[in-house]
Scaffold this motif. Structure first.
Motif, PDB file in Angstrom:
ATOM      1  N   LEU A   3       0.860  -1.183   0.000  1.00  0.00           N
ATOM      2  CA  LEU A   3       0.000   0.000   0.000  1.00  0.00           C
ATOM      3  C   LEU A   3       0.894   1.230   0.000  1.00  0.00           C
ATOM      4  CD1 LEU A   3      -3.017   0.875   0.340  1.00  0.00           C
ATOM      5  CD2 LEU A   3      -2.615   0.873   2.786  1.00  0.00           C
ATOM      6  N   SER A   4       0.837   2.000  -1.092  1.00  0.00           N
ATOM      7  CA  SER A   4       1.674   3.200  -1.141  1.00  0.00           C
ATOM      8  C   SER A   4       1.062   4.297  -0.277  1.00  0.00           C
ATOM      9  CB  SER A   4       1.819   3.682  -2.577  1.00  0.00           C
ATOM     10  OG  SER A   4       0.611   4.246  -3.008  1.00  0.00           O
ATOM     11  N   ALA A   5       1.871   5.281   0.061  1.00  0.00           N
ATOM     12  CA  ALA A   5       1.384   6.377   0.911  1.00  0.00           C
ATOM     13  C   ALA A   5       0.259   7.135   0.228  1.00  0.00           C
ATOM     14  CB  ALA A   5       2.538   7.316   1.239  1.00  0.00           C
ATOM     15  N   SER A   6       0.414   7.379  -1.082  1.00  0.00           N
ATOM     16  CA  SER A   6      -0.622   8.172  -1.750  1.00  0.00           C
ATOM     17  C   SER A   6      -1.908   7.372  -1.901  1.00  0.00           C
ATOM     18  CB  SER A   6      -0.141   8.685  -3.102  1.00  0.00           C
ATOM     19  OG  SER A   6       0.188   7.609  -3.925  1.00  0.00           O
ATOM     20  N   SER A   7      -1.793   6.051  -2.159  1.00  0.00           N
ATOM     21  CA  SER A   7      -3.028   5.269  -2.266  1.00  0.00           C
ATOM     22  C   SER A   7      -3.683   5.133  -0.888  1.00  0.00           C
ATOM     23  CB  SER A   7      -2.788   3.899  -2.910  1.00  0.00           C
ATOM     24  OG  SER A   7      -1.865   3.170  -2.172  1.00  0.00           O
TER      25      SER A   7
ATOM     26  N   SER B  11      15.535   6.793   8.959  1.00  0.00           N
ATOM     27  CA  SER B  11      15.205   8.216   9.024  1.00  0.00           C
ATOM     28  C   SER B  11      14.000   8.564   8.148  1.00  0.00           C
ATOM     29  CB  SER B  11      16.407   9.060   8.620  1.00  0.00           C
ATOM     30  OG  SER B  11      16.766   8.725   7.294  1.00  0.00           O
ATOM     31  N   HIS B  12      13.697   7.712   7.192  1.00  0.00           N
ATOM     32  CA  HIS B  12      12.561   8.018   6.314  1.00  0.00           C
ATOM     33  C   HIS B  12      11.248   7.859   7.104  1.00  0.00           C
ATOM     34  CE1 HIS B  12       9.697   7.831   3.014  1.00  0.00           C
ATOM     35  NE2 HIS B  12      10.654   8.379   2.260  1.00  0.00           N
ATOM     36  N   PRO B  13      10.324   8.798   6.903  1.00  0.00           N
ATOM     37  CA  PRO B  13       9.080   8.728   7.691  1.00  0.00           C
ATOM     38  C   PRO B  13       8.286   7.439   7.490  1.00  0.00           C
ATOM     39  CG  PRO B  13       9.013  10.525   6.085  1.00  0.00           C
ATOM     40  CD  PRO B  13      10.400  10.011   6.104  1.00  0.00           C
ATOM     41  N   ARG B  14       8.525   6.734   6.370  1.00  0.00           N
ATOM     42  CA  ARG B  14       7.745   5.502   6.162  1.00  0.00           C
ATOM     43  C   ARG B  14       8.005   4.474   7.267  1.00  0.00           C
ATOM     44  NH1 ARG B  14      11.800   4.922   2.464  1.00  0.00           N
ATOM     45  NH2 ARG B  14      13.099   3.062   2.685  1.00  0.00           N
ATOM     46  N   HIS B  15       9.156   4.592   7.920  1.00  0.00           N
ATOM     47  CA  HIS B  15       9.450   3.665   9.014  1.00  0.00           C
ATOM     48  C   HIS B  15       8.569   3.933  10.242  1.00  0.00           C
ATOM     49  CE1 HIS B  15      12.782   2.013   6.804  1.00  0.00           C
ATOM     50  NE2 HIS B  15      13.283   3.225   6.631  1.00  0.00           N
ATOM     51  N   ASP B  16       7.972   5.111  10.248  1.00  0.00           N
ATOM     52  CA  ASP B  16       7.098   5.449  11.389  1.00  0.00           C
ATOM     53  C   ASP B  16       5.653   5.001  11.171  1.00  0.00           C
ATOM     54  OD1 ASP B  16       9.227   6.653  12.639  1.00  0.00           O
ATOM     55  OD2 ASP B  16       8.820   8.615  11.726  1.00  0.00           O
ATOM     56  N   LEU B  17       5.377   4.474   9.965  1.00  0.00           N
ATOM     57  CA  LEU B  17       3.999   4.037   9.703  1.00  0.00           C
ATOM     58  C   LEU B  17       3.646   2.858  10.602  1.00  0.00           C
ATOM     59  CD1 LEU B  17       3.794   4.181   5.802  1.00  0.00           C
ATOM     60  CD2 LEU B  17       2.460   5.546   7.396  1.00  0.00           C
ATOM     61  N   PHE B  93      -4.279   6.576  14.881  1.00  0.00           N
ATOM     62  CA  PHE B  93      -4.688   6.977  13.538  1.00  0.00           C
ATOM     63  C   PHE B  93      -4.237   8.409  13.239  1.00  0.00           C
ATOM     64  CE2 PHE B  93      -7.792   8.495  10.368  1.00  0.00           C
ATOM     65  CZ  PHE B  93      -7.535   7.562   9.367  1.00  0.00           C
ATOM     66  N   THR B  94      -4.322   9.269  14.223  1.00  0.00           N
ATOM     67  CA  THR B  94      -3.854  10.648  14.032  1.00  0.00           C
ATOM     68  C   THR B  94      -2.357  10.652  13.712  1.00  0.00           C
ATOM     69  OG1 THR B  94      -5.500  11.391  15.619  1.00  0.00           O
ATOM     70  CG2 THR B  94      -3.736  12.929  15.121  1.00  0.00           C
ATOM     71  N   ASN B  95      -1.604   9.860  14.453  1.00  0.00           N
ATOM     72  CA  ASN B  95      -0.158   9.772  14.184  1.00  0.00           C
ATOM     73  C   ASN B  95       0.106   9.209  12.792  1.00  0.00           C
ATOM     74  OD1 ASN B  95       0.421  10.731  16.709  1.00  0.00           O
ATOM     75  ND2 ASN B  95       0.668   8.699  17.628  1.00  0.00           N
ATOM     76  N   TYR B  96      -0.664   8.190  12.444  1.00  0.00           N
ATOM     77  CA  TYR B  96      -0.508   7.559  11.132  1.00  0.00           C
ATOM     78  C   TYR B  96      -0.739   8.587  10.020  1.00  0.00           C
ATOM     79  CZ  TYR B  96      -1.502   4.500   7.164  1.00  0.00           C
ATOM     80  OH  TYR B  96      -1.501   3.910   5.922  1.00  0.00           O
ATOM     81  N   MET B  97      -1.783   9.387  10.161  1.00  0.00           N
ATOM     82  CA  MET B  97      -2.087  10.399   9.142  1.00  0.00           C
ATOM     83  C   MET B  97      -0.994  11.464   9.081  1.00  0.00           C
ATOM     84  SD  MET B  97      -4.686   9.423   7.532  1.00  0.00           S
ATOM     85  CE  MET B  97      -5.006  10.892   6.539  1.00  0.00           C
ATOM     86  N   LEU B 100       1.743   9.946   7.094  1.00  0.00           N
ATOM     87  CA  LEU B 100       1.381   9.936   5.661  1.00  0.00           C
ATOM     88  C   LEU B 100       1.589  11.313   5.043  1.00  0.00           C
ATOM     89  CD1 LEU B 100      -1.937   7.976   4.895  1.00  0.00           C
ATOM     90  CD2 LEU B 100       0.400   7.356   4.355  1.00  0.00           C
ATOM     91  N   ARG B 101       1.157  12.335   5.769  1.00  0.00           N
ATOM     92  CA  ARG B 101       1.302  13.707   5.246  1.00  0.00           C
ATOM     93  C   ARG B 101       2.767  14.062   5.070  1.00  0.00           C
ATOM     94  NH1 ARG B 101      -2.832  14.683   9.008  1.00  0.00           N
ATOM     95  NH2 ARG B 101      -4.849  14.761   7.957  1.00  0.00           N
ATOM     96  N   ARG B 102       3.592  13.607   6.013  1.00  0.00           N
ATOM     97  CA  ARG B 102       5.034  13.882   5.887  1.00  0.00           C
ATOM     98  C   ARG B 102       5.598  13.196   4.652  1.00  0.00           C
ATOM     99  NH1 ARG B 102       8.317  11.995  10.488  1.00  0.00           N
ATOM    100  NH2 ARG B 102       6.485  11.207  11.541  1.00  0.00           N
ATOM    101  N   ILE B 103       5.152  11.984   4.393  1.00  0.00           N
ATOM    102  CA  ILE B 103       5.676  11.233   3.246  1.00  0.00           C
ATOM    103  C   ILE B 103       5.272  11.892   1.932  1.00  0.00           C
ATOM    104  CG2 ILE B 103       5.539   9.040   1.992  1.00  0.00           C
ATOM    105  CD1 ILE B 103       5.199   7.650   4.709  1.00  0.00           C
TER     106      ILE B 103
END
Lengths: 140, 107
Positions: A3-7, B11-17, B93-97, B100-103
């Motif tokens: 699941l990509s970030a944008s999707s 360091s990439h924000p995706r690791h925080d997902l 969920f708030t943290n997750y969003m 996502l916004r950072r990414i």
């Protein structure tokens, strides 16, 4: 499935819109019911018999069309479970049985004209549902 | 001479997902409950377009993570299961969003 970030973001937006649509639908139904409450009270308290009978029919058919048929809308919105159930019991009582009872009572008591009381009842009867409908529609 | 800076790990924000949320069905469940506060099983099923069993499986995962609260009740004679986010779930969920916004660059 990756699941990509944008999707992921798009899916969140899509689901939010679906929820908003359901809330708007419920809010609209509540508003319609609230706005119809005044005329229904009037039909029960001050109108000729044929209008009173038509009022029953319209009220029952309207209730079925607005609430019984669209069962898919299970969303409850901002209200708590106990509030929601009790709210509907109170609304059914206030909007259906009370006008009939008051109308019958006035008739039995031989009261021909209590215009100020009828006007007040017609004006305030739908306010709780109008408020609830506004809350649902505005997402509060 | 200064020592070479070691590459920063994760360091990439995706690791925080949050992995619990970052899955297609669970994300949709969380988004629906975050937007609507409470929804019933049927509404979720129709909105997310999944089978009963798949929805149940993912709801169980979210309940085990402490993100979703399920309560059973009746509407008339019909049994209904109502779902809502716990405080922990709403915060997650708030943290997750935010991540996502950072990414994707704060749309």
């Amino acid at each position: 499935m990756e699941l990509s970030a944008s999707s992921a973001f798009d899916e969140v937006r899509r689901v939010e819109e679906e929820v908003r649509k359901a809330r708007r639908h419920m809010g609209t139904n509540l508003l319609i019911t609230g706005l119809a409450a005044g005329p229904f009270w009037w039909s029960q308290l001050a109108a000729p018999d044929w209008v009173r009978n038509a009022g029953y029919v319209v009220w029952i058919v309207g209730g079925i069309v607005l609430y019984a048929i669209p069962r898919k809308h299970g969303l409850r919105g901002n209200v708590a479970a106990s509030w929601y159930t009790r709210g509907w019991i109170a609304a059914t009582f206030l909007l259906f049985f009370v006008p009939m009872g008051v109308g019958l009572g006035l008739k039995l008591a031989g009261v021909e004209s209590l215009n100020w009381l009828i006007t007040v009842l017609c004006l305030v009867s739908g306010l709780p549902l109008i408020y609830a409908g506004w809350r649902f529609r505005s997402g509060r | 001479m200064t020592a070479a800076k070691p590459p920063q790990e994760n360091s990439h924000p995706r690791h925080d997902l949050d992995d619990v949320i970052h899955a297609p069905v669970r994300l949709s469940i969380m988004a629906a409950l975050a937007a609507g506060e409470q929804a019933d099983f049927r509404f979720l099923k129709e909105t997310i377009e999944v089978s009963d069993s798949l929805l149940s499986k993912h709801l169980l995962a979210l309940e085990e993570a402490g993100y979703v609260n399920a309560s059973k009740g009746y509407e008339g004679k019909r049994p209904r299961t109502w779902l809502s986010l716990t405080d922990r779930g709403r915060e997650a969920f708030t943290n997750y969003m935010d991540v996502l916004r950072r990414i994707i660059g704060n749309p």
